[in-house]
Structure formats: C-alpha cells, structure tokens
Design a protein around this motif. Sequence first.
Motif, PDB file in Angstrom:
ATOM      1  N   THR A 126       0.689  -0.504  -3.334  1.00 56.50           N
ATOM      2  CA  THR A 126       0.461   0.442  -4.430  1.00 56.50           C
ATOM      3  C   THR A 126      -0.967   0.996  -4.354  1.00 56.50           C
ATOM      4  O   THR A 126      -1.890   0.281  -3.966  1.00 56.50           O
ATOM      5  CB  THR A 126       0.659  -0.268  -5.784  1.00 56.50           C
ATOM      6  N   GLY A 127      -1.105   2.261  -4.696  1.00 57.24           N
ATOM      7  CA  GLY A 127      -2.434   2.875  -4.762  1.00 57.24           C
ATOM      8  C   GLY A 127      -3.083   3.124  -3.417  1.00 57.24           C
ATOM      9  O   GLY A 127      -4.310   3.255  -3.328  1.00 57.24           O
ATOM     10  N   PHE A 265       8.984   6.980   1.196  1.00 57.08           N
ATOM     11  CA  PHE A 265       7.779   6.166   0.996  1.00 57.08           C
ATOM     12  C   PHE A 265       7.934   5.248  -0.207  1.00 57.08           C
ATOM     13  O   PHE A 265       8.569   5.618  -1.204  1.00 57.08           O
ATOM     14  CB  PHE A 265       6.547   7.072   0.798  1.00 57.08           C
ATOM     15  N   THR A 266       7.369   4.081  -0.107  1.00 56.13           N
ATOM     16  CA  THR A 266       7.450   3.117  -1.202  1.00 56.13           C
ATOM     17  C   THR A 266       6.477   1.963  -0.951  1.00 56.13           C
ATOM     18  O   THR A 266       5.975   1.795   0.173  1.00 56.13           O
ATOM     19  CB  THR A 266       8.879   2.550  -1.322  1.00 56.13           C
ATOM     20  N   ALA A 267       6.262   1.161  -1.994  1.00 54.47           N
ATOM     21  CA  ALA A 267       5.469  -0.059  -1.823  1.00 54.47           C
ATOM     22  C   ALA A 267       6.370  -1.281  -1.671  1.00 54.47           C
ATOM     23  O   ALA A 267       5.904  -2.341  -1.259  1.00 54.47           O
ATOM     24  CB  ALA A 267       4.533  -0.244  -3.019  1.00 54.47           C
ATOM     25  N   THR A 268       7.645  -1.127  -2.018  1.00 52.23           N
ATOM     26  CA  THR A 268       8.580  -2.263  -1.925  1.00 52.23           C
ATOM     27  C   THR A 268       9.858  -1.792  -1.258  1.00 52.23           C
ATOM     28  O   THR A 268      10.322  -0.681  -1.516  1.00 52.23           O
ATOM     29  CB  THR A 268       8.925  -2.793  -3.338  1.00 52.23           C
ATOM     30  N   TRP A 269      10.433  -2.616  -0.430  1.00 56.18           N
ATOM     31  CA  TRP A 269      11.590  -2.170   0.373  1.00 56.18           C
ATOM     32  C   TRP A 269      12.628  -3.283   0.438  1.00 56.18           C
ATOM     33  O   TRP A 269      12.781  -3.957   1.446  1.00 56.18           O
ATOM     34  CB  TRP A 269      11.073  -1.783   1.762  1.00 56.18           C
ATOM     35  N   ASN A 300      -0.660  -5.711  -3.962  1.00 54.84           N
ATOM     36  CA  ASN A 300      -1.987  -5.306  -3.501  1.00 54.84           C
ATOM     37  C   ASN A 300      -2.939  -6.497  -3.706  1.00 54.84           C
ATOM     38  O   ASN A 300      -3.020  -7.067  -4.794  1.00 54.84           O
ATOM     39  CB  ASN A 300      -2.343  -4.091  -4.371  1.00 54.84           C
ATOM     40  N   THR A 301      -3.632  -6.883  -2.630  1.00 54.61           N
ATOM     41  CA  THR A 301      -4.439  -8.116  -2.693  1.00 54.61           C
ATOM     42  C   THR A 301      -5.748  -7.954  -3.464  1.00 54.61           C
ATOM     43  O   THR A 301      -6.434  -8.942  -3.714  1.00 54.61           O
ATOM     44  CB  THR A 301      -4.765  -8.610  -1.275  1.00 54.61           C
ATOM     45  N   GLY A 421       0.561  -2.791  -9.914  1.00 54.34           N
ATOM     46  CA  GLY A 421      -0.064  -1.808  -9.022  1.00 54.34           C
ATOM     47  C   GLY A 421      -0.639  -0.596  -9.734  1.00 54.34           C
ATOM     48  O   GLY A 421      -1.208   0.285  -9.113  1.00 54.34           O
ATOM     49  N   ARG A 422      -0.527  -0.545 -11.075  1.00 55.86           N
ATOM     50  CA  ARG A 422      -1.185   0.546 -11.809  1.00 55.86           C
ATOM     51  C   ARG A 422      -2.684   0.303 -11.881  1.00 55.86           C
ATOM     52  O   ARG A 422      -3.443   1.171 -12.297  1.00 55.86           O
ATOM     53  CB  ARG A 422      -0.627   0.696 -13.236  1.00 55.86           C
TER      54      ARG A 422
END
Length: 497
Positions: A126-127, A265-269, A300-301, A421-422
Amino acid sequence: MSKRSGSGENKHSRKRAKTEEQVSADDSDTPKQDKKKSKKSYRQSANLNAVPQAEIDAFQEANLVEISDPLDKEQTLRPIITFEHMPDFDDALYEPLRSFSAPTPVQAATWPLLFSGRDVIGIAETGSGKTLAFGLPCLRKMVALKKKKTKPSHPTAVMLTPTRELAMQIHDQLEKYASPVGIKVTCIFGGVRKDEHRAALKTATVVVATPGRLKDLIGEGSVNLGKVKYLVLDEADRMLDKGFEQDIKEIIGTMPVSKRQTAMFTATWPPSVRNLAEGFTRDPAMITVGGKPSGDPRANTRIKQDVEVLSPYDKEQRLLQILGGLQKKAVTDRVLVFCLYKKEATRIERFIQSRGYKVAGIHGDLSQSDRFKSLDAFKSGTVPILVATDVAARGLDIPAVKTVINVTFPLTIEDYVHRIGRTGRAGAEGHAITFFTENDKTHSGALINVLKAANQNVPDSLMKFGTTVKKKQHGAYGAFFKDVESTKAATKITFDD
Ligand SMILES: Nc1ncnc2c1ncn2[C@@H]1O[C@H](COP(=O)(O)OP(=O)(O)OP(=O)(O)O)[C@@H](O)[C@H]1O
C-alpha cells in the motif's frame, strides 16, 4: 550492495546481459514492422543500458522485486531506476515527475513492460505509487495514439476501481499529467446525476470509473468501449471478487481482445481471484515488490502494528483514551477509525462527537455529496478524525493520516492490510491500532502471520486464540466493501448489523 556469486554473475546478470542485444534487435525490424512497432514499442534508453549490472541487481535485491514473464524468461528489460532512464518522449508528460526524486520500485519495474505494450499484474505494498505505475504508461500510449481519429463516446483507455472516492483520486492524480499533453480524462461513478457523465464521455480519451455506473452508461448507449486499447483494474483482487465479478465480465466483454493491453494492480492477491485474472489478460508478466504473494497478504513494513485484545464492551472507552493521547500530539495529524458496519460507524461517530471531538463519517448510507464533504474536511484538516467502513479501506491517499484504529476487525485479512495501509504512505511511517475480541478469533491465525511477516510484536493474548489460518471464502472476500449506488436500493448485499 548485492553479493555476487563465485562466477561473478548472479541470475539477474545473466538475464540482463541480453538487454542491448534485444534493443538493437528492435532496430532490425523490417520497415513495415518497424513502423508498426514504433507506435507502441519501448526502446530502453542509452543511459539505462550503460548502468552496471551490479547496480540493477542491487536495486532488485534491495527492493525484493521479482519479475515472472512467460514471454521473456531471460528478463531483458531493466527497471527504470532513475528518471534519467525514462525513454525519450514528450517532456510535457514527464514534467510533473520533477516533484519526485526517483521512480518507486513498482514504477521502476512495471514501466518498461507497460511501455512495451505488455499485460502486467503488479503487486506492491500500500502507498507505493501504483497509480502512476499504471497511469503514466497509459497516458504515454494515449499521446502516441492521439493522431488517430477517434469517434465521439469511444474512449481508448478505461480504469476500473471499486469506489467513487478512489475514482476521483485517480482522476485527480492523472489530470496533472494528462492536461499538459492534451489528453482528456473523465471520472464516472454512481450516486450522482448521469447527464454530466454523458456529456463528458463524448470527448474523453481516458475513463476512470466504478463498474456499476459504467455498465449503466454502456447499456443505454452513452459510451462504447469497442476501441479500448488500455484497460486497468485497480485494486484488482477486489474488482475480480464476487461483489464485482459479473459487472466486470460484462464491461470487459464489450472491449476488444487482441488490441487491448491490460494492467492489474493491487497490494493483495488472494488465490481465489487468480484464475479469473488469467481470463482477462494475455501472457501477463507478474511483478511483485516486497516478496512473492503467498497465502497471506503482506503489510507495509513501515507501519507499526499494535493489536489490543479486549472485551467488546471496553472498545469505546479504550478508543477515547487513544484519541485523548493523540490529541496532545500534532494537530495536523489525522486519525482514521474503521468500523465494520454502517450502523456501527454512525454510532461510533456520534459517540466521539459527544465527547467534544471534531469528527466526520464516510460509509455507504451517506449521500455522495456527504461522502465527498466528509473526505474534503478530513483531507483539509478541518476535521481531524474520520470514522469509516471498508468503503475507505482501499487506495485512499491522505499523507497526513498518522494513525489507523480498527474498532472492529474487517471480514478478511486483505481488508486489514488495506485499512492499515491508509497510513505509512510514500515512504512515511505510520501506526495502526487494532482492537481484537473473542468474536474475531477466526482471524487470529492470518493476523499473526501478517504481524510476523512485518516483524511486528505478536501479543500473547492474541496467540491464545490460535495460529490456524482458516480457508478463505470467495463469497465473503471483500463483501462489506461493495460500493452501492446511494440512489438505488442495495440488491446484492445488506450492510446492516
Ligand atoms: N516516484 C514517487 N516518489 C515519491 N512519491 C510518489 C512517487 N510516485 C507516487 N508517489 C506518491 O505516493 C503516494 C501513494 O501513491 P499511490 O496512491 O499511487 O499508492 P498505491 O500504491 O496505489 O497505494 P494503495 O495500495 O493504498 O492504493 C501518493 O501521494 C503519490 O503522489
């Protein structure tokens, strides 16, 4: 820097050694092919060709960039590590990039493939700048196609996204790049009158849309997608899950197949949507940044994740305590509070307000203008606290959000990753606090995995609920996220508790 193997080469070096060869092979096409290719083909810049292979390897290794390309197993395209490596093009398109120091890893890795006309599935935290990762190649292609005559109401690019707020945000971000090069981008979403949409569609080249309204407009003949050459599914896993699957199939069914380039596109799949994605793409290259997508999504770490196990009855008092503590900090910081149900969001918003805080709400029961009003007040800082359901979980980019509080755990672990992720966007740090109760125990195993993968503390009180990961239900995935038209009664999903 990367450690090299004894032979002085690693797998990336061997793969990339062909780069210049391939670029010059492009030059040796017959004149006819050359003309055809020049419109869509990507020529790697001389600057990028000159970068030592060790630097390319170090970049990929440091950013955990993995590229799996069925058509180019040798991976001849190098990531665009700096803006000096951008292919020659109309400078006006690149001008707004000057506010950034370098492409983000997902941009660096996906741009060469998208510039080359390939289908791409891009998965990154995210981001991390995914909007421009798919947006800039789209505009570049639209500029290249510009001289071709287009019929009114026949846009050549479509970007589908799950919520109205996200559609607006993508539109606003792309406008900055599109208007200097004379490309018209329009934004289509439900909950507002259709007349303006109908008029805007007559001249738009790029359409950013939520599926429901776009489907309506196709049905009544206000737009024809028969000339679409670039399609994006943003938040692709959400767009392909059951809530949207049928709409997406119908919309894509009206587009050409062979002349269309498709980017997801994505952050999770999650595995549940992967087969479906294959049906809408042609030999896609899969690019992951930050580690291969496994069964569990990755957070996101840079976000500090705290999980507090408590009784459902203690949630409100604990929320007040946290808000009280945060209020003493910088006033410009924003706090995003997530609830699961619309009624719960309304109740929490009123509760916070009754204790003297300025707060706004955003959920599917509000009219579109109220939703935009709340979001604007939150963005501008007039209201520093926003209470939301999962309609605000994905994509929203508000850099001032420093804290996310999950009052009630979401339905899926992917939604958890998107909610938190916001915060922590574009390289910043963030903080997420999650209330976890006995009622959420089916999520404990998946949550523990997400925490561990991001090197976060796992409280003993959470471990007690168990580490087993329950198999995901395709039907439940993202179910509470459906962005229903506020002008219509919800037909598929009821949100109320
Ligand atoms: N090259 C860059 N350098 C620095 N910041 C960038 C760069 N590209 C984009 N950004 C900024 O990073 C922020 C996040 O970008 P974006 O909203 O595209 O993230 P995302 O990956 O789509 O996130 P999400 O998964 O939550 O949708 C935005 O404010 C954007 O302007």
